[in-house]
Scaffold this active site. Structure first.
Site, PDB file in Angstrom:
ATOM      1  N   GLU A   1      -6.855  29.518   0.906  1.00 36.40           N
ATOM      2  CA  GLU A   1      -6.735  28.586   2.020  1.00 36.40           C
ATOM      3  C   GLU A   1      -6.663  29.277   3.374  1.00 36.40           C
ATOM      4  OE1 GLU A   1      -2.040  27.379   1.708  1.00 36.40           O
ATOM      5  OE2 GLU A   1      -3.325  26.480   3.207  1.00 36.40           O
TER       6      GLU A   1
ATOM      7  N   ASN B   1       0.871  -1.158   0.000  1.00 38.44           N
ATOM      8  CA  ASN B   1       0.000   0.000   0.000  1.00 38.44           C
ATOM      9  C   ASN B   1       0.914   1.215   0.000  1.00 38.44           C
ATOM     10  OD1 ASN B   1      -1.760   2.089   0.425  1.00 38.44           O
ATOM     11  ND2 ASN B   1      -2.194   1.567   2.551  1.00 38.44           N
ATOM     12  N   GLY B   2       0.887   1.960  -1.095  1.00 37.54           N
ATOM     13  CA  GLY B   2       1.739   3.136  -1.175  1.00 37.54           C
ATOM     14  C   GLY B   2       2.337   3.260  -2.550  1.00 37.54           C
TER      15      GLY B   2
END
Lengths: 1440, 467
Positions: free
Chosen positions: A897, A244-245
């Site tokens: 933001e 995973n990654g």
């Protein structure tokens, strides 16, 4: 691979992320239950998997188990095959060609090869499966799935030895037959996988449902790929591993693995090794390459866990604590660079199950142990909720950890035990004495005298130095030790279109992480970074040998002259140095010079030279220099071709490189170290003249430090934390270089457009040589004005020139359309050459319509937006001016933001788009609810992959209020979103935000780059309603200079790619596509429309209409026009009016209408993606045919919108106050209405209680996963250990990244929390009884009490708020990052606050620890430490 | 970059005029200099704009690298600042005194623009004082010979650059001193003549040959490989009235030249002493005349301008960064106000008739008021006639092109506006001939003449290198 139908689609840019899990029985019992549970895990991680636009074809899912002997032997009995006992046979799982003939052929070939290897084939089994269940995409590409059974030859031992034979067989077969994919071929393990939804795996393969299918272990994986193209083979597990990654450094790892083949000698395989080469198969995914390498190491007898440690080392360099295994890591570092990137990896050979986590701990891996000795590993805790009552221990892997479960002995070994075990295998500490450190080499004092000023100037000119380089780059770097900060983006032409004879460096753009992997904060997470590099032979990875580490270690790739001489004059038997000159006679040719260089290199190799110095010292009027980057990369590629890449280290001594971009390129393309001597001479000269107020040594040290830090920053943008891994990783793409040129000298570097070849590179270099040596007059350095505009001969062109600014302002100020047309015409006629300016419309192919019939300007402007600019970066006046204008027009303004004043919500000053960026400033529930559109900013054009830093001086009372922070306290935006390290994380955030505001459209802002199309597809699959492709030219308030000009592509390229790839994936109708990046005229918008955009953003132009004249001082806050400033005096100078912005938008729309009329279109919609209506202008200097060679009029269709099924959520219709939860209940509580007090049992899914507003309280009895209390907005969350199970104090209760961006409320965690607890917290009060690494990172406000251990790097970048840590063993000091904060005793007035907080904690959770402390608060108090930043302390004192 | 907040902390301070009462008694420099510290502060006001309008086409025709040398000056790196300045500016001591400083009007600080002109002057004078300005000889000579005809601003700029590029340059000048308008057109108080002479000397040391009192005829130019004509736009615009030949009716430049000639010769130059003077034309030359006759002790001075008085502030049609067409009261007018108590200028007025006595001496002028017609022309208003006493009338009504003599000598034909402007708007006339400065463009500013001269030099250099 290029696809003629979709010219901009590149398969090599596919990404994948996912969920993982494993179950292992430490009692050594092979059961079906283990398999069944593993399947349950993957089924319950459905939200971490992807599917195609129809939702019927999954991205891939699979399981790795031991060979299910009962099942196979039963089958064999029926078939009359004598299989034997476990270990006596092996099984191959084959994905054969779809057609019968092809499949049969493949089987025959395999049988022949097996026979040649003397491994008898026992038989073939058609694997029973149910294709009818699959989605159309998966079915159409489904391979024939067969298993092959092979007998172990008697003389071969079972286990590893047999598997090694099978490995050789497989590699030999793979090299012959590329149409067949072998999922696994082993005597121990087997992989079942395919292109399906997670729910389909179990039902697709009958075997998996068979009760006889038993195994001691099972590992599962669900895939989320950015593309939906069927690829059965890319599903995990790979042969040994699932991941995973994403490995960010894969290009370099791949190339160096290949290069290592020259030096590796296998003591185990001997000559057999040659037969498996290349180790890493071409064309695989990053995970497949990692798997290939891991498998190769394992087959060579390297223990699994050690192999994991070698490939993914812990960040041992940055940790000051001595560990027994440090020298083990040091030893292997001399031979193997880290495979760097987010990774939770599970791997197994059938005897051991191992797990590893990357150095940054960027992926979750939760572990649990049951009372019957079963190990459960998963991306999320609590997925096997039925085991809850049996769990006796819960923990999580930390950054750099390894775990090993030995199925044979039943022993579970953890990180330090494993590392100590292998560290003891060899006397590594003794071996490391062979390592030579640069600082230990004898000094080499005598050097060349610095050139006199006149001579210096000539050399500078010959190496293309400009005035700007010296004054605005070298000088500030030498003065401040950092790269200069600038603002307002880039508006100069691409190098290929520039007339100023740009250098080769300028054709390269830095690659950066977005969505599928996170950038790293090299500044605040310095402990994970490392700048050391090595020179010398790479040694033999496969044998433990003290000679292996006889290499020279450099602390940084930037060399001073003295250090450089040390290397040149090194006297050591292991080193043999030779210098090759990069100079060639002016009457020669560059091509010949390169060939000559190769010849010198070949000769050096013959003479066993292992350090080759490339030098352009001595340049004069009779000689030219090969451009340094070309020399380094060409030689690297040559060395790879002649298989000497690891045998020779290339060191560069050059006058050309001077800024961080140059250094980064040289390192990324093969230089081990660089001595930028001319830059050093230039700084010496500035010191001599007194222009720098430092000694020469100080100035040079500052400069070198800035260079090295800059390279690390560029690496970290791509998520790479060590320069060793960055070396040769080629993490750049080229724009405007001819493909053959790139393929020859920069092999495998992504390449867009074309136009420049070796000849132009040479003629540009000759131009500068002539400027330096050819002129009779002795002039100063040229004023080219790449960033700050210059006028006059030789100056660079800019879009925003004095003329265009003046015309634009006059046109909108006096409402003069004719003047606006003059402005547009002047850009077209005299403006710089941009891609859009090189494109024209094919009016001749269209039948015009009367302009009256074309959609009105008032309607068109509804598609227009202003860019995201935060209040804080710009003034309130400017921010509100744009909001008012856009609301009046029915377009949309973007908050940026920085939050927004609550008073503006719902009024004409409300920004329709609310941005959610990595800082999460002011992201409250109310803020989200005020939005029509919520935009997740993954990257920003001017600085993709980088964070931001708003200096305290700009944080006024009002800005602080809006951002939920403290006046005067600086604010840091982290480079990554700490809740988005991969695509499934983004899907989670989109989901969370949609829950927080059901009516808002969720969009994702990406920056144009090669491969952005595949990322856009992933984003669409993640459920976004819109995608913005932002041009790399975009503006900004503050950014390092090199980022502005060298990262991100023009929007034209990214937009065209996104449109093409979304169409290819049938996802285009699901999303709106928007673009921005210096859109200035109707022509620009029309080009964007035809390339596939349907919405359009403007940022710089509206600023100019409000008075901006591109001062480029935004970062200083001294904007004389009252725009980019908070200074009250300067704000008075603001003269902008909403009318100006409106007129601009309407003028643009009118110009667009005129073009539309001529193109015969009445509506905007009918032109989206009609790139067939574009043509290249005759004088176009670059090839744009890939951009316009695709015409599909596809755009957003509301009915195709992604459906989250929100009404089916537990909290959407929750009437009682008691609820049972499962991990699939994500963002629980976010949709609750009204004041509620909920008691929940079970396991909290991700984002538990996200954005919970005041008045709502949720108490969870059970574990929770990542992102608990994300954006907490006033609500209260309490998490207590489940009452029905055994609970140990050190058990992990909640996952990573809790309270990210929380603005208020309370969170009480009566147990251990994961990494990054309370990251970017700006207002919540929280208690945890232990936290992982990076606790309280970037915190700006609120209070956090930690009643247990803290991990490393605590309080990094924490500028505000207070953390109270119970420091019972006086160890906090070892874990504290003191960049911002210091440790104090708890002040008397704070003690009351702390006590009250603990009382609340105890009340909410019944915490025993809290009770214990409260019972004797006075005695416990001295053991608490208050962690406060200097800034915040000053603020508190001022308030008091 | 420079001081980020300099423009907020320091206010614009120009070099002050000497007191009018004092300066009226001499022909010495009008201004006084300011101290080093103040100069650094003034330079520190420069904002180092991302888009510096000052050096763009709105501002400095030479594209002087203003932000760069202002920054260096602010840092106190004066020698480097001077080097950067002279990268593009050939004669800062001239432009630092006489340039209207378009750059300051195009400065982003608008009305409070940075004092670039004063900064420039400071740097060059410091350079001369410190000995930083030294002859710069080209590294090698090309062996090519170039002639420059005329030694005014454009001629000097052309000669200077051609010389630096390695060519052997000869400058032809009719007058007894080199400098053209710089020497004889501009009064000494604005541009002291020793400053001009200093530059000429320097150029000679750098290898430029000046041939004074010499008419450049075809024969003289034959042996040169390139010839750049920089004869200026010397032909003055006359008045369309009778008695222009009357004694006491003079063209301004002739009058100013004579004054300067006498001044340099150490002679009494009070040509206007005790006379009522009428200056025709409201421009810079007219102002120079006003200042000059006041110094000479005139009885009175009045200045007539055909056009209406310009507005005090910019109009909407004349926005920043354009050159502001606003009312400017220059030193001569200020001095007149000081002496006479009122502004000497009368607007919308012209001379209808020159009144003379029997000896054909001018005695007065009949003036008439003008008004603007719908077409934008100025027409006389009947019945508005008035008579003014006048013993000296100075015509400063501009110039209408290059003088005929030069054209005839070289058999060249000027365009309708009296210019030698090639059709492709280059500087190349054909053969080995080039034109530059006012001769090519018509009457303009010194700084434009310098820029044009440099451009011509580069074109001539290309030809010489090809040849």
């Amino acid at each position: 691979m290029r696809d003629r139908q979709y010219p901009l689609y590149h398969s090599e840019f596919e990404h994948e992320n996912c969920g993982v899990g494993a179950v292992a029985d430490l009692n050594g019992r092979a059961t079906h239950r283990t398999v069944d549970q593993a399947l349950s895990i993957v089924e319950r991680l459905a939200h971490r998997a992807g599917s195609d636009a129809l939702g019927t074809t999954g991205d891939g899912v699979g399981i790795l188990t031991e060979l299910p002997h009962s099942l196979f032997s039963a089958w064999a009995r029926e078939e009359g095959i004598l299989l034997g006992q476990p270990g006596e046979y092996g099984v191959g799982m084959f994905f054969l060609p779809e057609d019968e003939v092809g499949a049969e052929n493949a089987c025959r070939i395999f049988e022949q090869l097996a026979a040649a290897e003397q491994i008898p084939v026992l038989g073939w089994r058609n694997v029973p499966c149910h294709p009818a269940q699959l989605g159309a995409g998966a079915r159409s590409t489904m391979p024939r799935i067969r298993q092959c059974f092979l007998r172990r030859p008697a003389e071969v031992k079972s286990g590893l030895d047999f598997d090694r034979r099978l490995y050789v067989l497989r590699r030999v077969f793979e090299k012959q037959d590329t149409d067949t994919y072998i999922c696994s071929l082993s005597g121990r393990t087997i992989v079942y996988k395919g292109m399906m939804l997670v729910s389909q795996l179990r039902s697709f393969y009958d075997d998996l449902q068979d009760a006889r299918y038993a195994s001691r272990m099972a590992m599962v994986h669900s895939r989320f790929s950015t593309n939906t193209f069927p690829s059965w083979s890319k599903a995990h597990p790979q042969r040994m591993l699932l991941h995973n990654g994403e490995i960010n450094t894969i290009r370099g790892n791949h190339d160096r693995m290949k290069a290592r083949e020259e030096t590796m000698r296998s003591p185990v395989m001997g000559e057999e090794m040659q037969r498996v080469l290349p180790v890493v198969a071409e064309g695989g995914s990053d995970s497949q390459m990692l798997d290939n390498t891991l498998e190769f190491l394992a087959m060579n007898g390297i223990p699994m866990a050690l192999a994991g440690m070698i490939l993914m080392p812990e960040p041992w360099q940055g940790v000051e604590r001595e560990t027994p295994w440090r020298d083990l890591y040091r030893y292997y570092a001399t031979m193997m660079e880290p495979w760097d990137g987010p990774a939770a990896v599970l791997y197994s050979d059938g005897e051991k199950v191992c797990a590893s986590l990357d150095r940054n701990g960027l992926r979750p891996l939760r572990c649990a142990l049951t009372d019957d000795h079963r190990l459960i590993l998963s991306s999320e805790a609590g997925v096997l909720f039925e085991e809850n009552a049996h769990i006796v221990r819960r923990w999580k892997l930390k950054a750099g950890d390894v775990l090993e479960a030995d199925l044979g002995t039943g022993k579970l070994s953890e990180s330090s035990e494993i590392k100590t075990r292998y560290a003891k295998q060899h006397p590594y500490t003794e071996w490391m004495r062979n390592l030579i450190r640069l600082q230990d080499l004898p000094e080499s004092p005598e050097g060349q005298a610095a050139p006199r000023e006149k001579e210096l100037k000539k050399l500078e000119k010959a190496f293309h130095y400009t005035w700007e380089d010296v004054q605005d780059i070298l000088r500030p770097m030498a003065e401040n030790g950092t790269e200069p900060i600038v603002s307002m983006g880039a508006d100069e032409p691409l190098a290929v279109l520039s007339k100023t004879h740009p250098s080769l460096f300028d054709y390269f753009k830095q690659r950066f992480a977005q969505v599928t992997n996170p950038p790293i904060d090299a500044l605040r997470e310095e402990i994970k970074t490392d700048c050391s590099v090595y020179i010398g032979d790479d040694g033999n990875l496969l044998s433990g040998d003290p000679e292996n580490c006889t290499v020279l270690e450099l602390p940084s790739p930037v060399l001073t002259e003295e250090e450089f001489r040390r290397i040149r004059e090194i006297r050591h038997p292991a080193f043999s140095v030779r210098t090759a000159s990069l100079l060639y006679p002016v009457d020669g040719s560059l091509r010949d010079a390169l060939d000559a260089l190769f010849a010198v290199c070949d000769a050096a190799c013959r003479d066993r030279i292992n350090v080759l110095i490339l030098s352009d010292r001595g340049l004069d009027e009779r000689t030219l220099a090969i451009p340094s980057l070309l020399a380094v990369s060409a030689l690297e590629q040559h060395l790879i071709r002649i298989k000497k890449r690891t045998a020779v280290s290339v060191v560069l001594e050059s006058g050309e490189p001077r800024d961080v971009h140059h250094l980064a390129l040289l390192v990324a393309f093969g230089a081990r170290a660089v001595n930028p001597y001319l830059a050093h001479d230039c700084i010496r000269n500035l010191c001599d003249k007194g222009a720098i107020g430092k000694t020469e040594e100080e100035a040079l040290a500052s400069y070198d430090k800035a260079l090295c830090a800059g390279v690390l920053k560029i690496a970290s943008k791509m998520g790479v934390s060590t320069l060793q891994a960055y070396q040769s990783a080629q993490l750049f793409e080229t724009v405007g270089l001819d493909r053959p040129f790139v393929e020859k000298y920069f092999t495998n570097t992504p390449c867009v457009l074309g136009g420049t070849d070796l000849d132009r590179v040479e003629s540009d270099s000759r131009f500068h040589h002539a400027e330096a040596f050819g002129e009779a007059d002795e002039r100063g350095l040229p004023a080219v004005g790449v960033h700050r505009l210059r006028t006059g001969g030789g100056a660079e062109e800019h879009l925003y020139s004095p003329e265009t600014i003046h015309l634009l302002q006059q046109a909108v100020w006096t409402d003069d359309r004719a003047l606006f047309d003059r402005y547009a015409a002047s850009i077209e006629k005299d403006g710089p050459r941009t891609i859009r300016a090189m494109l024209d419309f094919r009016f001749e192919a269209c039948r015009a319509v009367p302009i009256e019939e074309v959609e009105s300007a008032a309607s068109i402007v509804k598609r227009f937006r202003t860019g995201a600019m935060s209040y804080g970066s710009i003034s309130q006046e400017a921010h509100e001016c744009m909001a008012k204008a856009m609301n009046h027009l029915g377009g949309k303004s973007n908050s940026g933001e920085g939050g927004e004043l609550a008073e503006r919500f719902g009024t004409e000053l409300n920004s329709a788009i609310k941005q959610v960026a990595s800082g999460r400033f002011g992201v409250t529930r109310e803020y989200l609810l005020s939005a029509k559109e919520i935009q997740i900013k993954m990257a920003q054009g001017a600085k993709p992959g980088e964070g931001g830093h708003l200096p305290g001086a700009k944080v006024t009372e009002s800005v602080a209020k809006t951002r939920c922070s403290t006046p005067g306290i600086s604010l840091i935006s982290p480079p990554p979103h700490h809740d988005i390290y991969s695509i499934e994380d983004l899907a989670e955030l989109i989901y969370d935000l949609q829950c927080a505001n059901e009516n808002a459209k969720i969009t994702v802002k990406l920056v144009s780059s090669t491969g952005v199309g595949t990322i856009a597809s992933g984003v669409a699959k993640a459920g976004a309603g819109g995608i913005l492709i932002s041009g790399g030219e975009g503006g900004t308030g503050a950014v390092p200079l090199s980022s502005v000009h060298h990262a991100g592509l023009p929007w034209e390229i990214g937009l065209a790619e996104a449109h093409q790839v979304l169409c290819r994936n049938r996802l285009r109708q699901q999303v709106t596509l928007e673009t921005d990046g210096k859109l200035m005229t109707g022509h620009d918008v029309a080009v964007a429309l035809l390339l596939g955009a349907e919405e359009f953003g403007f940022a710089t132009a509206p600023l100019v209409t409000m008075g901006c004249r591109m001062m480029r001082v935004c970062h200083l806050g001294t904007c004389p026009f009252g725009i980019a400033t908070q200074n009250p005096e300067l704000r008075k100078k603001f003269t902008g009016k909403p009318e100006y912005v409106e007129r601009f938008m309407l003028f643009i729309a009118e110009q667009l209408r005129e073009i539309m009329a001529k193109l015969g279109a009445r509506t905007v919609g009918e032109l989206v993606g009609r790139s067939d209506l574009l043509k290249m202008k005759a004088d176009c200097a670059t090839d744009l045919s890939d951009l316009i060679g695709f015409a599909r009029n596809t755009h957003f269709q509301p009915e195709k919108k992604f459906d989250f099924h929100l009404s089916e959520r537990t909290d959407a219709r929750l009437f009682q106050n008691h609820v049972h939860l499962m991990t699939t209940d994500r963002a629980f509580g976010t949709m609750l209405k009204g004041d509620r007090n909920i008691q929940a049992l079970g396991c909290g899914g991700q984002s538990f209680g996200a954005f919970l507003p005041a008045g709502q309280t949720i108490t969870l009895f059970g574990v929770a996963n990542d992102y608990l209390g994300k954006g907490l907005s006033g609500g209260t969350l309490a998490v207590c250990p489940p009452a029905d199970s055994i609970w140990r104090e050190e058990d992990t209760l909640i996952g990573n990244v809790a309270l990210y961006g929380a603005t208020g409320g309370y969170a009480f965690v009566a147990g251990m929390a994961g990494e990054r607890f309370a990251v970017r917290n700006s207002g919540a009060w929280a208690v945890a009884e232990g936290v992982g690494d990076h606790g309280c990172e970037y915190m700006t406000g609120g209070r956090v009490a930690v009643l247990g251990p803290v991990g490393d790097n605590f309080a990094a970048g924490m500028s505000g708020g207070i953390a109270w840590v119970l420091d019972e063993n006086d160890t906090l000091k070892d874990h504290l990052n003191t960049g911002h904060v210091r440790m104090y005793p708890v002040a008397p007035d704070e003690a009351g606050e702390l006590e009250r907080l603990l009382i609340l904690h105890e009340k909410a959770t019944g915490s025993k620890k809290a009770r214990e402390i409260l019972d004797a608060f006075g005695t416990w108090l001295p053991k608490f430490r208050a962690v406060i930043s200097d800034e915040y302390l000053a603020y508190l004192r001022k308030g008091a | 970059m420079g001081k980020a907040t300099g423009f907020l902390e320091y206010s614009r301070k120009e070099n002050p005029f000497r007191d009018a009462g004092e300066r009226l008694h001499d022909y010495a420099d009008l201004h006084t200099a300011q101290g080093t510290e103040e100069r650094h502060c003034q330079a520190g006001r420069c904002m180092n704009c991302g888009v510096p309008f000052c050096q763009s086409s709105f501002g400095c025709p030479l594209h002087n690298l203003i932000p760069e040398w202002n920054d260096l000056l602010w840092r106190g790196e004066e020698r480097e600042a001077l080097e950067r300045l002279t990268e593009t500016a050939p004669f800062p001591e001239f432009t630092g005194r006489v340039c209207p400083a378009l750059c300051e009007k195009a400065c982003n600080l608008a009305d409070d623009g940075v004092t670039n002109r004063d900064n420039e002057l400071y740097l060059i004078e410091k350079g001369f004082a410190e000995g930083w300005v030294r002859p710069r000889l080209p590294r090698e000579r090309t062996g090519k010979r170039a002639a420059v005809v005329g030694s005014g601003p454009s001629g000097l700029a052309t000669a200077d650059l051609l010389n630096r590029l390695g060519h052997s340059v000869t400058v032809f000048e009719r007058a007894d001193r080199a400098g053209g308008l710089l020497m004889y057109g501009i009064p000494n108080m604005k541009l002291p003549k020793d400053i001009v002479a200093r530059r000429i000397r320097l150029m000679e040391e750098e290898g430029v040959t000046f041939r004074l009192n010499t008419e450049a005829d075809a024969e003289a130019l034959e042996k040169f490989d390139a010839v750049v004509l920089c004869g200026g736009a010397r032909k003055p615009r006359s008045l369309n009235v009778e008695h222009m030949d009357a004694e006491g009716v003079r063209f301004a430049v002739d009058f100013l030249s004579e004054t300067t000639g006498k001044l340099l010769a150490g002679e009494d130059c009070n040509l206007a002493k005790g006379l009522h003077v009428l200056v025709i034309g409201g421009g810079d030359t007219g102002n120079d005349c006003v200042g000059t006759v006041l110094r000479q002790g005139c009885a009175s001075v009045t200045q007539l301008e055909m056009m209406p008085a310009p507005p005090e502030f910019r109009t909407a049609g004349n926005p920043w960064p354009e050159w502001p067409r606003t009312l400017r009261t220059d030193y001569g007018q200020l001095e007149a106000i000081c002496v006479q108590g009122s502004d000497p200028r009368i607007y919308e007025t012209t001379v209808k008739r020159i009144l003379t006595d029997e000896q054909n001496h001018i005695t007065g002028a009949e003036t008439v008021k003008l008004r603007r017609t719908a077409e934008g022309k100025m027409e006389p208003i009947a019945g508005s006639e008035q008579t003014l006493a006048c013993e000296l009338m100075l015509i400063a009504a501009g110039f209408v092109g290059c003088d005929r003599k030069t054209l005839e000598t070289l058999s060249l034909i000027a365009d309708g506006r009296g210019r030698l402007m090639p059709e492709d708007s280059s500087h190349y006339l054909g053969g080995k001939l080039f034109s530059a400065g006012d001769m090519r463009t018509g009457q303009s500013l010194v700084v434009r003449a310098l820029a044009d001269g440099r451009a011509a030099a580069l074109e001539a250099d290309a030809l010489l290198r090809r040849a």
